[in-house]
Design a protein around this motif. Sequence first.
Motif, PDB file in Angstrom:
ATOM      1  N   TYR A  76     -22.507   4.761  32.415  1.00  0.00           N
ATOM      2  CA  TYR A  76     -20.954   4.548  32.611  1.00  0.00           C
ATOM      3  C   TYR A  76     -20.512   5.654  33.394  1.00  0.00           C
ATOM      4  N   ALA A  77     -20.225   6.744  33.002  1.00  0.00           N
ATOM      5  CA  ALA A  77     -19.641   8.001  33.782  1.00  0.00           C
ATOM      6  C   ALA A  77     -20.073   8.158  35.157  1.00  0.00           C
ATOM      7  N   ILE A  78     -21.610   8.058  35.323  1.00  0.00           N
ATOM      8  CA  ILE A  78     -22.245   8.214  36.824  1.00  0.00           C
ATOM      9  C   ILE A  78     -21.482   7.011  37.655  1.00  0.00           C
ATOM     10  N   ARG A  79     -21.586   5.861  37.128  1.00  0.00           N
ATOM     11  CA  ARG A  79     -21.099   4.927  37.973  1.00  0.00           C
ATOM     12  C   ARG A  79     -19.418   4.724  38.452  1.00  0.00           C
ATOM     13  N   THR A  80     -18.928   5.345  37.117  1.00  0.00           N
ATOM     14  CA  THR A  80     -17.443   5.414  37.646  1.00  0.00           C
ATOM     15  C   THR A  80     -17.061   6.293  38.648  1.00  0.00           C
ATOM     16  N   ALA A  81     -17.864   7.720  38.780  1.00  0.00           N
ATOM     17  CA  ALA A  81     -17.653   8.794  39.544  1.00  0.00           C
ATOM     18  C   ALA A  81     -18.364   8.103  40.815  1.00  0.00           C
ATOM     19  N   ARG A  82     -19.411   7.673  40.961  1.00  0.00           N
ATOM     20  CA  ARG A  82     -19.984   7.272  42.225  1.00  0.00           C
ATOM     21  C   ARG A  82     -19.608   5.786  42.996  1.00  0.00           C
ATOM     22  N   ASP A  83     -18.910   5.113  42.133  1.00  0.00           N
ATOM     23  CA  ASP A  83     -18.741   3.730  42.504  1.00  0.00           C
ATOM     24  C   ASP A  83     -17.099   3.490  42.610  1.00  0.00           C
ATOM     25  N   TRP A  84     -16.190   4.428  41.940  1.00  0.00           N
ATOM     26  CA  TRP A  84     -15.029   4.262  41.976  1.00  0.00           C
ATOM     27  C   TRP A  84     -14.053   5.353  42.448  1.00  0.00           C
ATOM     28  N   ILE A  85     -14.556   6.514  41.528  1.00  0.00           N
ATOM     29  CA  ILE A  85     -13.781   7.684  42.297  1.00  0.00           C
ATOM     30  C   ILE A  85     -14.217   8.061  43.617  1.00  0.00           C
ATOM     31  N   VAL A  86     -15.340   7.914  44.035  1.00  0.00           N
ATOM     32  CA  VAL A  86     -15.624   8.550  45.331  1.00  0.00           C
ATOM     33  C   VAL A  86     -14.749   7.487  46.471  1.00  0.00           C
ATOM     34  N   LYS A  87     -14.782   6.207  45.973  1.00  0.00           N
ATOM     35  CA  LYS A  87     -14.102   5.364  46.961  1.00  0.00           C
ATOM     36  C   LYS A  87     -12.550   5.706  47.099  1.00  0.00           C
ATOM     37  N   HIS A  88     -11.840   6.084  46.072  1.00  0.00           N
ATOM     38  CA  HIS A  88     -10.473   6.365  46.022  1.00  0.00           C
ATOM     39  C   HIS A  88      -9.844   7.734  46.409  1.00  0.00           C
ATOM     40  N   ASP A  89     -11.105   8.979  46.028  1.00  0.00           N
ATOM     41  CA  ASP A  89     -10.740  10.346  46.264  1.00  0.00           C
ATOM     42  C   ASP A  89     -11.817  10.888  47.128  1.00  0.00           C
ATOM     43  N   GLY A  90     -12.743  10.130  47.510  1.00  0.00           N
ATOM     44  CA  GLY A  90     -13.578  10.936  48.399  1.00  0.00           C
ATOM     45  C   GLY A  90     -14.810  11.521  47.905  1.00  0.00           C
ATOM     46  N   ALA A  91     -14.730  12.114  46.541  1.00  0.00           N
ATOM     47  CA  ALA A  91     -15.666  12.599  45.889  1.00  0.00           C
ATOM     48  C   ALA A  91     -15.611  12.441  44.223  1.00  0.00           C
ATOM     49  N   GLY A  92     -16.598  12.467  43.658  1.00  0.00           N
ATOM     50  CA  GLY A  92     -16.568  12.168  42.232  1.00  0.00           C
ATOM     51  C   GLY A  92     -17.644  13.035  41.678  1.00  0.00           C
ATOM     52  N   PHE A  93     -17.345  13.597  40.145  1.00  0.00           N
ATOM     53  CA  PHE A  93     -18.394  14.425  39.615  1.00  0.00           C
ATOM     54  C   PHE A  93     -18.370  13.851  37.902  1.00  0.00           C
ATOM     55  N   VAL A  94     -19.349  14.448  37.532  1.00  0.00           N
ATOM     56  CA  VAL A  94     -19.579  13.801  36.148  1.00  0.00           C
ATOM     57  C   VAL A  94     -19.953  15.274  35.523  1.00  0.00           C
ATOM     58  N   ALA A  95     -19.135  15.442  34.160  1.00  0.00           N
ATOM     59  CA  ALA A  95     -19.177  16.293  33.184  1.00  0.00           C
ATOM     60  C   ALA A  95     -19.745  15.794  31.884  1.00  0.00           C
ATOM     61  N   ARG A  96     -20.607  16.934  31.543  1.00  0.00           N
ATOM     62  CA  ARG A  96     -21.263  16.443  30.139  1.00  0.00           C
ATOM     63  C   ARG A  96     -20.661  17.715  29.208  1.00  0.00           C
ATOM     64  N   PHE A  97     -20.551  17.502  27.894  1.00  0.00           N
ATOM     65  CA  PHE A  97     -20.273  18.627  26.962  1.00  0.00           C
ATOM     66  C   PHE A  97     -20.536  18.042  25.646  1.00  0.00           C
ATOM     67  N   GLU A  98     -20.507  19.064  24.553  1.00  0.00           N
ATOM     68  CA  GLU A  98     -20.785  18.762  23.206  1.00  0.00           C
ATOM     69  C   GLU A  98     -19.396  18.994  22.525  1.00  0.00           C
ATOM     70  N   ALA A  99     -19.220  17.838  21.508  1.00  0.00           N
ATOM     71  CA  ALA A  99     -17.915  18.055  20.660  1.00  0.00           C
ATOM     72  C   ALA A  99     -18.128  17.763  19.199  1.00  0.00           C
ATOM     73  N   GLU A 100     -17.479  18.255  18.563  1.00  0.00           N
ATOM     74  CA  GLU A 100     -17.729  17.969  16.811  1.00  0.00           C
ATOM     75  C   GLU A 100     -17.640  16.647  16.742  1.00  0.00           C
ATOM     76  N   SER A 101     -18.885  15.925  16.213  1.00  0.00           N
ATOM     77  CA  SER A 101     -18.924  14.645  15.671  1.00  0.00           C
ATOM     78  C   SER A 101     -17.751  13.979  14.959  1.00  0.00           C
ATOM     79  N   GLU A 102     -17.398  14.717  13.673  1.00  0.00           N
ATOM     80  CA  GLU A 102     -16.466  14.590  12.755  1.00  0.00           C
ATOM     81  C   GLU A 102     -15.170  14.380  13.385  1.00  0.00           C
ATOM     82  N   PHE A 103     -14.923  15.468  14.286  1.00  0.00           N
ATOM     83  CA  PHE A 103     -13.560  15.102  15.067  1.00  0.00           C
ATOM     84  C   PHE A 103     -13.410  14.069  15.928  1.00  0.00           C
ATOM     85  N   LEU A 104     -14.444  13.884  16.802  1.00  0.00           N
ATOM     86  CA  LEU A 104     -14.462  12.474  17.488  1.00  0.00           C
ATOM     87  C   LEU A 104     -14.437  11.306  16.936  1.00  0.00           C
TER      88      LEU A 104
END
Length: 148
Positions: A76-104
């Motif tokens: 979903y992140a890849i499709r959003t960056a590639r298919d929507w953000i690139v179309k509107h902003d010329g470039a799109g990026f996807v970041a990945r990170f870890e966060a504490e599950s209990e907090f999320l």
Amino acid sequence: MAAGRGGSVRSGPPAGRLRGFRRSGARSTTGRRATTTPWRPTGPKEPEPLGQPGRRAWPPRLPERPFFPPVLDGDYAIRTARDWIVKHDGAGFVARFEAESEFLARHPVQRAGGRTLLELWVPAEELDEFNAHIVGEIKFVHEFTAAP
């Protein structure tokens, strides 16, 4: 940062809360907390300050953006960056990170469409606390640009 479409893909949880979502870590006898891997599609304005090695926090939200919405599915992140953000902003990026599950798990999961189009809606005023629960670095793993 990988270019193109490759990379890890993870299915998201059912809409509602984060309970039952696959976690990438587990509570251990050493006290390590369980983590979840959220993804963040971004445009060209956000990666600039984040592209530095060792980055562990997201910048403050713009006033017109009341939520910080990390997504729970890499595809979903890849499709959003590639298919929507690139179309509107010329470039799109996807970041990945870890966060504490209990907090999320304290934040509601929002369905943005299909079964795997799931986001967490973290109120902008809670972003500092959210950043405090990121484990490790924020890594940009995909970059997409408009065709010349």
